[in-house]
Scaffold this active site. Structure first.
Site, short mmCIF file in Angstrom:
data_model
loop_
_atom_site.label_atom_id
_atom_site.label_comp_id
_atom_site.label_asym_id
_atom_site.label_seq_id
_atom_site.Cartn_x
_atom_site.Cartn_y
_atom_site.Cartn_z
N SER A 76 0.85 -1.19 0.27
CA SER A 76 -0.05 0.12 -0.21
C SER A 76 1.23 1.58 0.01
O SER A 76 1.81 1.49 -0.78
CB SER A 76 -0.76 -0.14 0.88
OG SER A 76 -1.74 0.94 0.10
N ASP A 122 -5.92 -4.11 -1.33
CA ASP A 122 -4.81 -3.88 -0.61
C ASP A 122 -4.08 -4.43 0.02
O ASP A 122 -4.36 -5.67 0.62
CB ASP A 122 -5.05 -2.78 0.28
CG ASP A 122 -4.10 -1.99 1.30
OD1 ASP A 122 -3.37 -2.78 2.15
OD2 ASP A 122 -4.48 -0.76 1.51
#
Length: 252
Positions: free
Chosen positions: A38, A150
């Site tokens: 991320s 993510d």
């Protein structure tokens, strides 16, 4: 001494990673390999491509990246990551892991298979977008008939790819949990819940690190506090300088 650096996700708090990298450079520690998920993947990509922490921080401030995130219309998520793609296309002449000056591994989550995956070759931009697609908030990224979200959902501190390639493993988390939380609205509750969930796998991987860094002063910042980017950057930077002796004992 080969130093491997693993950078966690954390939204705006991930800006602290740039400060950490700046501090490490100043004390004479340069990672030979980086992994990230991320926000950590975004920071890692720019750094490994050759941008200095100060240069990337100026890019973030000058482009106001997150101002350009627009609502998505597909129903799978509320927003899409076109702003990230636009930014990368502007500053990365070569969209390839092979073009990086420092090896990088990016962690994402394969929704269909329900497991963590690592990207380390081929197209760079899509991999970083796949690592950054917070579920529900952002559209998942589709590649080769797979949907990715993510990487922090299952692996917010991707240390494993460093094992066997580096002498010293350093994990950097930007998600210390505040112990006096007050719910202001549903958004704050969602953010708090996600933070607690991802910290479970963060601390599981902490034991694999020779050194674990987590600036406590980040507790008061949220994942969307991009207007406080300068404060967050400075926290990461001064945290490393204050731990100079401890870091140098392990990294040299």
């Amino acid at each position: 001494m080969k130093v491997g650096l693993s950078l966690s996700g954390g939204g705006a708090r991930g800006i602290a990673h740039m400060g950490v990298l700046k501090g490490l450079e100043e004390i004479g520690v340069k990672p030979t390999m980086i992994t990230g998920t991320s926000a950590g993947a975004i920071v890692g990509a720019f750094y490994c491509y050759g941008y200095s922490p100060d240069e990337f921080f100026e890019i973030i401030k000058s482009t106001r990246l997150f101002r350009f995130i627009r609502p998505a219309l597909t129903g799978k998520g509320l927003m899409h990551l076109s702003a990230v793609e636009d930014l990368f296309n502007k500053y990365f002449e070569n969209d390839s892991f092979e073009a990086l000056k420092t090896p990088l591994v990016v962690a994402s989550t394969d929704v269909k298979k329900g497991k963590s995956v690592y990207f380390y070759q081929g197209a760079l931009i899509k991999a970083v977008m796949a690592s950054s697609a917070i579920p529900v908030i952002f559209n998942p990224i589709e590649m080769d008939d797979h949907l990715y979200i993510d990487g922090g959902i299952l692996n917010n501190l991707p240390v494993d790819p460093l094992v066997g390639h580096c002498d010293t493993l350093v994990g950097v988390s930007c998600n210390p949990v505040q112990d006096d939380f007050e719910m202001k609205n549903m958004k704050s509750l969602l953010e708090r819940s996600l933070l607690m969930a991802i910290n479970v796998n963060t601390y599981q991987n902490r034991g694999k690190c020779d050194l674990f860094l987590e600036p406590e002063k980040l507790k008061k910042y949220g994942a969307f506090d991009f207007n406080k980017s300068e404060e967050i950057f400075e926290i990461g930077y001064h945290y490393v300088l204050n731990k100079k002796e401890q870091i140098l004992q392990l990294a040299n």
